[in-house]
Design an enzyme around this catalytic site. Structure first.
Site, PDB file in Angstrom:
ATOM      1  CG  ASP A 182      -4.227  -4.194  -8.385  1.00 29.06           C
ATOM      2  OD1 ASP A 182      -3.487  -4.425  -8.857  1.00 29.06           O
ATOM      3  OD2 ASP A 182      -3.994  -3.746  -6.786  1.00 29.06           O
ATOM      4  CG  ASN A 221      -0.680  -5.780  -5.259  1.00 29.81           C
ATOM      5  OD1 ASN A 221      -1.179  -6.705  -4.313  1.00 29.81           O
ATOM      6  ND2 ASN A 221      -1.018  -5.343  -6.119  1.00 29.81           N
ATOM      7  CE  LYS A 265      -5.754   1.094  -0.717  1.00 29.99           C
ATOM      8  NZ  LYS A 265      -5.506   0.758  -2.003  1.00 29.99           N
ATOM      9  CE  LYS A 321      -3.718  -1.940   0.357  1.00 24.58           C
ATOM     10  NZ  LYS A 321      -3.408  -3.821   0.795  1.00 24.58           N
ATOM     11  NE  ARG A 344      -7.264  -6.303 -10.222  1.00 18.84           N
ATOM     12  CZ  ARG A 344      -6.546  -6.166  -9.758  1.00 18.84           C
ATOM     13  NH1 ARG A 344      -6.066  -7.139  -8.907  1.00 18.84           N
ATOM     14  NH2 ARG A 344      -5.868  -5.672  -9.457  1.00 18.84           N
ATOM     15  NE  ARG A 398      -2.386  -6.636  -9.589  1.00 20.40           N
ATOM     16  CZ  ARG A 398      -2.556  -7.611  -9.024  1.00 20.40           C
ATOM     17  NH1 ARG A 398      -2.477  -9.020  -8.716  1.00 20.40           N
ATOM     18  NH2 ARG A 398      -2.573  -7.388  -7.787  1.00 20.40           N
ATOM     19  CD  GLU A 440      -3.181  -2.320  -3.114  1.00 20.73           C
ATOM     20  OE1 GLU A 440      -2.968  -3.726  -3.185  1.00 20.73           O
ATOM     21  OE2 GLU A 440      -4.468  -2.285  -2.701  1.00 20.73           O
ATOM     22  NE  ARG A 449     -15.062  -5.564  -1.031  1.00 16.19           N
ATOM     23  CZ  ARG A 449     -15.091  -6.034  -0.479  1.00 16.19           C
ATOM     24  NH1 ARG A 449     -14.067  -6.648   0.808  1.00 16.19           N
ATOM     25  NH2 ARG A 449     -15.849  -7.158  -0.391  1.00 16.19           N
TER      26      ARG A 449
END
Length: 309
Positions: free
Chosen positions: A266, A276, A153, A118, A218, A203, A274, A226
């Protein structure tokens, strides 16, 4: 990695990597966290030799077992899912010793510690939406007053867990803040809500800092904020646009310098949300849509690192 008995091979990127490694006739040694131990300054593990099959009924077999030095392996892939808790951090300390022996660890264990999935976006302020990190309730409420519609979050979760959409007119905002911050004891991230989430949370996968030319958007279910596939989102393949590529150009060189060979970023609308680095997914979905071999590309990069020309 996490227990192979519980994976969904239709979607598991670690499984795609296993198939790609096996296709190159590499020996595969499987380890879970409980298998690792440090004797003096030498990291060891119980290792099970593994064969994998792209078969939904029978996808793996253990063909042998040894206990030995991790430094005897050519490369180690660290594919343990979050949370990045103290036990996860301890594993990266063990893997530091492997790197000190001159072996390749993917991703770099020091960078796994430093690149919170994050918080790491804040190193690229030119790419991100209005963002706040705090554990102070009044500061969060002021952020909500300014932006009206926000996302809150935790900093240590994955898969959309405990992600809330709230705002200055939400009668539940106080209890959301109290819950996420544990009454002011835990940091949380706030971001301005990005309406383009309805078109998908993209993504984008990067291998050694270079993006795969397609992303998996997504798309959230009706009535859901979400887009995570784990929360019922629907995956749709899309080609990277100019803004996506620009974001990758900002982030990619930093990832390469940090030894983060396989990363999933993301992007919602025009914004990076984000980064990842622990165990990014979506290889299997993009391979199926576009006929790619993303894990194979990663293995080619790894092979060049292990055996430079």
């Amino acid at each position: 990695m996490d227990p192979i008995t519980g994976i969904n091979i239709r979607k598991d990127s670690s499984f795609a990597m296993l198939l790609a490694a096996q296709a190159r006739h590499w020996e595969i040694h499987y380890m879970e966290v409980n298998d690792l131990f440090l004797a003096g300054n030498e990291p060891h593990a119980r290792m099970q030799q593994l064969a994998v099959m792209d078969d939904y009924q029978h996808w793996f077999e253990f063909t042998g077992e040894t206990t030995g030095l991790l430094a005897d392996l050519d490369v180690i892939l660290m594919r343990k899912d979050p949370p990045v808790d103290l036990e996860y951090i301890y594993v990266t300390y063990l893997l530091d010793h492997v790197q000190q022996c001159g072996r390749l660890v993917v991703n770099n264990p020091e960078s796994l510690r430093n690149a919170n999935e994050k918080l790491f976006i804040t190193h690229f302020p030119q790419c991100i939406p209005p963002t706040l990190v705090t554990r102070e309730a009044g500061t969060i409420r002021s952020f909500a007053d300014e932006h009206e519609d926000i996302i809150l979050k935790p900093l240590d979760s994955m898969g959309g867990t405990s992600v809330f959409r709230t705002g200055n007119n939400d009668p539940n905002i106080n209890v959301i803040i109290e819950t996420l911050t544990s009454n002011g004891q835990c940091f949380v991230m706030g971001q301005k809500y990005i309406p383009e989430i309805t078109r998908g949370d993209k993504r984008i996968l990067l291998i050694d800092g270079r993006p795969v030319p397609y992303a998996l958007a997504r798309i959230p279910q009706q009535g859901e904020t979400r887009g995570n596939l784990a929360r019922g989102g629907t995956g749709k393949g899309i080609e990277l646009d100019a803004r996506d590529q620009w974001i990758c150009d900002q982030v990619g060189p930093v990832l390469r310098r940090m030894g983060l060979l396989f990363v999933g970023i993301d992007v919602i609308g025009s914004y990076l949300t984000e980064i990842n680095v622990t165990s990014p997914t979506c290889i299997r979905e993009l391979d199926a849509i576009y006929g790619l071999d993303i894990a194979g590309e990663l293995m080619d990069v790894i092979e060049k690192r292990v055996n430079p020309v």
